[in-house]
Design a protein around this motif. Structure first.
Motif, mmCIF file in Angstrom:
data_model
loop_
_atom_site.group_PDB
_atom_site.id
_atom_site.type_symbol
_atom_site.label_atom_id
_atom_site.label_comp_id
_atom_site.label_asym_id
_atom_site.label_seq_id
_atom_site.Cartn_x
_atom_site.Cartn_y
_atom_site.Cartn_z
ATOM 1 N N ASP A 23 0.842 -1.115 -0.129
ATOM 2 C CA ASP A 23 -0.033 0.118 -0.305
ATOM 3 C C ASP A 23 1.147 1.051 -0.088
ATOM 4 O OD1 ASP A 23 -2.133 1.598 0.487
ATOM 5 O OD2 ASP A 23 -2.191 1.215 2.508
ATOM 6 N N VAL A 24 1.013 1.901 -1.245
ATOM 7 C CA VAL A 24 1.733 3.348 -1.087
ATOM 8 C C VAL A 24 1.333 3.800 -1.915
ATOM 9 C CG1 VAL A 24 2.248 1.977 -3.584
ATOM 10 C CG2 VAL A 24 4.203 3.717 -2.277
ATOM 11 N N LEU A 25 1.589 5.879 -0.908
ATOM 12 C CA LEU A 25 1.038 6.726 -1.379
ATOM 13 C C LEU A 25 1.708 7.515 -2.305
ATOM 14 C CD1 LEU A 25 -0.816 9.231 -0.636
ATOM 15 C CD2 LEU A 25 1.253 10.475 0.304
ATOM 16 N N LEU A 26 0.928 7.888 -4.162
ATOM 17 C CA LEU A 26 1.943 8.449 -4.561
ATOM 18 C C LEU A 26 2.301 9.598 -4.971
ATOM 19 C CD1 LEU A 26 0.015 5.085 -7.932
ATOM 20 C CD2 LEU A 26 2.236 5.679 -6.353
ATOM 21 N N ILE A 27 3.116 10.794 -5.068
ATOM 22 C CA ILE A 27 3.950 12.077 -5.650
ATOM 23 C C ILE A 27 3.736 12.323 -5.983
ATOM 24 C CG2 ILE A 27 4.708 13.543 -3.963
ATOM 25 C CD1 ILE A 27 4.574 12.147 -0.916
ATOM 26 N N LYS A 28 3.526 13.081 -7.230
ATOM 27 C CA LYS A 28 4.055 13.250 -8.727
ATOM 28 C C LYS A 28 4.837 14.656 -8.697
ATOM 29 C CE LYS A 28 4.343 13.245 -12.916
ATOM 30 N NZ LYS A 28 5.747 14.378 -13.364
ATOM 31 N N VAL A 29 6.252 14.887 -8.638
ATOM 32 C CA VAL A 29 6.453 16.510 -9.209
ATOM 33 C C VAL A 29 6.685 16.691 -10.254
ATOM 34 C CG1 VAL A 29 8.779 17.350 -8.298
ATOM 35 C CG2 VAL A 29 8.082 15.589 -7.066
ATOM 36 N N SER A 30 6.416 17.523 -11.055
ATOM 37 C CA SER A 30 6.907 18.294 -12.007
ATOM 38 C C SER A 30 7.166 19.040 -12.138
ATOM 39 C CB SER A 30 4.681 18.678 -12.376
ATOM 40 O OG SER A 30 4.353 17.153 -12.284
ATOM 41 N N ARG A 31 8.296 19.651 -13.001
ATOM 42 C CA ARG A 31 8.367 21.352 -13.536
ATOM 43 C C ARG A 31 8.145 21.534 -15.134
ATOM 44 N NH1 ARG A 31 15.223 21.862 -12.784
ATOM 45 N NH2 ARG A 31 15.199 24.617 -13.591
ATOM 46 N N GLU A 32 7.605 22.633 -14.692
ATOM 47 C CA GLU A 32 5.996 23.704 -16.180
ATOM 48 C C GLU A 32 7.544 23.755 -16.487
ATOM 49 O OE1 GLU A 32 3.507 26.945 -16.505
ATOM 50 O OE2 GLU A 32 3.729 25.938 -14.797
ATOM 51 N N ASN A 33 8.962 24.020 -16.276
ATOM 52 C CA ASN A 33 9.865 24.878 -17.310
ATOM 53 C C ASN A 33 10.574 23.544 -18.353
ATOM 54 O OD1 ASN A 33 11.508 25.963 -18.163
ATOM 55 N ND2 ASN A 33 11.176 27.769 -17.629
ATOM 56 N N VAL A 34 9.848 23.533 -18.914
ATOM 57 C CA VAL A 34 10.813 22.151 -19.700
ATOM 58 C C VAL A 34 12.332 22.262 -20.062
ATOM 59 C CG1 VAL A 34 11.587 20.204 -21.152
ATOM 60 C CG2 VAL A 34 9.250 20.837 -19.960
ATOM 61 N N VAL A 35 12.426 23.648 -20.130
ATOM 62 C CA VAL A 35 13.537 24.246 -20.958
ATOM 63 C C VAL A 35 14.994 23.984 -20.104
ATOM 64 C CG1 VAL A 35 14.458 25.531 -22.056
ATOM 65 C CG2 VAL A 35 13.141 25.593 -23.587
ATOM 66 N N ASP A 36 14.378 24.540 -18.875
ATOM 67 C CA ASP A 36 15.739 24.846 -17.773
ATOM 68 C C ASP A 36 15.964 23.765 -16.889
ATOM 69 O OD1 ASP A 36 15.443 27.635 -17.876
ATOM 70 O OD2 ASP A 36 14.808 27.904 -15.980
ATOM 71 N N GLN A 37 14.937 22.728 -16.396
ATOM 72 C CA GLN A 37 15.084 21.123 -16.985
ATOM 73 C C GLN A 37 16.050 20.301 -17.429
ATOM 74 O OE1 GLN A 37 12.102 19.325 -16.176
ATOM 75 N NE2 GLN A 37 12.118 17.439 -15.037
ATOM 76 N N ALA A 38 15.638 20.938 -18.110
ATOM 77 C CA ALA A 38 16.213 19.644 -19.580
ATOM 78 C C ALA A 38 18.374 20.850 -19.757
ATOM 79 C CB ALA A 38 15.979 19.952 -20.934
ATOM 80 N N VAL A 39 18.332 22.255 -19.790
ATOM 81 C CA VAL A 39 19.986 22.289 -19.305
ATOM 82 C C VAL A 39 20.529 22.096 -18.146
ATOM 83 C CG1 VAL A 39 20.940 24.990 -18.504
ATOM 84 C CG2 VAL A 39 19.128 24.657 -20.689
ATOM 85 N N SER A 40 19.761 21.546 -17.181
ATOM 86 C CA SER A 40 19.882 21.098 -15.156
ATOM 87 C C SER A 40 20.163 19.327 -16.278
ATOM 88 C CB SER A 40 19.346 21.104 -14.442
ATOM 89 O OG SER A 40 20.062 20.540 -13.785
ATOM 90 N N PHE A 41 19.235 18.992 -16.718
ATOM 91 C CA PHE A 41 20.011 17.886 -17.447
ATOM 92 C C PHE A 41 20.983 17.770 -18.014
ATOM 93 C CE2 PHE A 41 17.211 13.632 -17.977
ATOM 94 C CZ PHE A 41 18.035 12.835 -17.980
ATOM 95 N N TRP A 42 21.626 18.506 -18.646
ATOM 96 C CA TRP A 42 22.319 18.515 -19.818
ATOM 97 C C TRP A 42 24.015 18.489 -19.165
ATOM 98 C CZ3 TRP A 42 24.741 16.110 -23.917
ATOM 99 C CH2 TRP A 42 25.071 17.426 -24.448
ATOM 100 N N ARG A 43 23.690 19.831 -18.450
ATOM 101 C CA ARG A 43 24.986 19.574 -17.226
ATOM 102 C C ARG A 43 25.550 18.487 -16.552
ATOM 103 N NH1 ARG A 43 25.076 26.019 -14.388
ATOM 104 N NH2 ARG A 43 27.582 25.137 -14.227
ATOM 105 N N ALA A 44 23.611 17.752 -16.018
ATOM 106 C CA ALA A 44 24.723 16.965 -15.282
ATOM 107 C C ALA A 44 24.946 16.126 -15.721
ATOM 108 C CB ALA A 44 23.483 16.876 -14.186
ATOM 109 N N VAL A 45 24.928 15.297 -17.186
ATOM 110 C CA VAL A 45 25.217 14.137 -17.926
ATOM 111 C C VAL A 45 26.955 14.694 -18.162
ATOM 112 C CG1 VAL A 45 22.855 13.605 -18.358
ATOM 113 C CG2 VAL A 45 24.046 15.100 -20.142
ATOM 114 N N GLN A 46 26.125 15.473 -18.208
ATOM 115 C CA GLN A 46 28.715 16.487 -18.480
ATOM 116 C C GLN A 46 29.221 16.337 -17.436
ATOM 117 O OE1 GLN A 46 29.363 19.170 -22.127
ATOM 118 N NE2 GLN A 46 27.149 19.841 -21.072
ATOM 119 N N THR A 47 28.906 16.578 -16.452
ATOM 120 C CA THR A 47 29.437 16.351 -15.231
ATOM 121 C C THR A 47 29.562 15.388 -14.206
ATOM 122 O OG1 THR A 47 27.605 17.881 -13.681
ATOM 123 C CG2 THR A 47 29.447 19.445 -15.025
#
Length: 284
Positions: A152-176
């Protein structure tokens, strides 16, 4: 009989409103760089809300989380690939499905019995595949996999509206390869802007969000929703609300203790990408 997956529902639909009581479980559902690390680390810091980690990210072929180049499967652009570390072959996983489940259940619990974890949409096939080997498997889909592994588990959804900023953060993280806190200065100095690399991740993140939303709709699930914007604006308030939903003490919510990775360089890359997207027809 399969355990049910708990989910939050609207006030107008009390017949489907369930909450995990004290000693229950919760699973944070998200995509990379959505703010989910801030949320789970803040929940962990309460001392009463489990030890949430990304338990379902490890590939059985390597026993490791996806490596930078694995996020770019099918990409042949040498300028993108040159910015990513080469693959490490790793070691295949040797656990049985039952051992895998027991380890996850033990590792994710705090002393009071509450279990916490995090699941990204790209990890759902891994969860379903590993759960398939359980002797008490009750179905073949994601919902029954979550129930059979976690109960039995409570589902918690986290979302980020600004996908460009999210993707930029992702791109830096995969490089570093730094996923929390401040990036390593030496590795971050080698990280480079690349519009095509960011575009690939914009598409990946949008597909992940669409996957979650379709799954919720298909299963009649309304999760406990958390936005990146409200989480970063008042982390303590969001954590307190989740603790209350779990019937735990909301006063245990701590002040945020993680530093935001985004900085002037992130903002510069995001603006540059929006300009390139407009001129080249890249996804936003």
């Amino acid at each position: 009989m399969a355990a049910k997956v708990t989910f939050m529902a609207s006030d107008s639909d009390d017949s489907t409103l369930h909450r995990s009581g004290p000693g229950g479980s919760y699973l944070v559902l998200a995509s990379q760089r959505s703010g989910s690390t801030l949320l789970v680390e803040s929940l962990r810091a309460t001392g009463i809300a489990g030890n949430p980690e990304e338990y379902f990210q490890y590939l059985p072929t390597t026993s490791a989380a996806p490596q930078p180049r694995e996020w770019f499967a099918g990409v042949t652009d040498p300028q993108v690939l040159a910015l990513l570390d080469p693959l490490d072959p790793g070691v295949p996983a040797a656990e049985t499905s039952s051992q895998w489940r027991e380890r996850i259940l033990q590792a994710g619990r705090s002393d009071n019995g509450v279990w916490g974890g995090k699941l990204m949409w790209n990890q759902t096939p891994l969860l379903v595949d590993r759960a398939a080997g359980l002797p008490d498997r009750s179905g073949s889909d994601l919902r029954t996999a979550i129930a059979d592994v976690l109960g039995d588990v409570l589902l918690i959804k986290v979302s980020r509206e600004n996908v460009v900023d999210q993707a930029v953060s992702f791109w830096r993280a995969v490089q570093t390869r730094v996923w929390r806190g401040k990036a390593d200065p030496e590795r971050d100095a080698r990280a480079q802007y690349n519009a095509d690399g960011i575009a690939h991740l914009v598409t990946e993140l949008r597909n992940q969000e669409a996957g979650w939303r379709a799954w919720f709709a298909d299963n009649g699930i309304t999760p406990f929703e958390v936005s990146y914007e409200e989480l970063t604006a008042d982390t303590t308030k969001v954590v307190a609300a989740i603790l209350e939903a779990l019937e735990l003490d909301p006063a245990a919510a701590p002040p945020p203790d993680l530093e935001k990775q985004g900085d002037a360089r992130s903002n510069e890359w995001a603006e540059r990408y929006r300009h390139d997207a407009a001129s080249r027809g890249l996804p936003l």
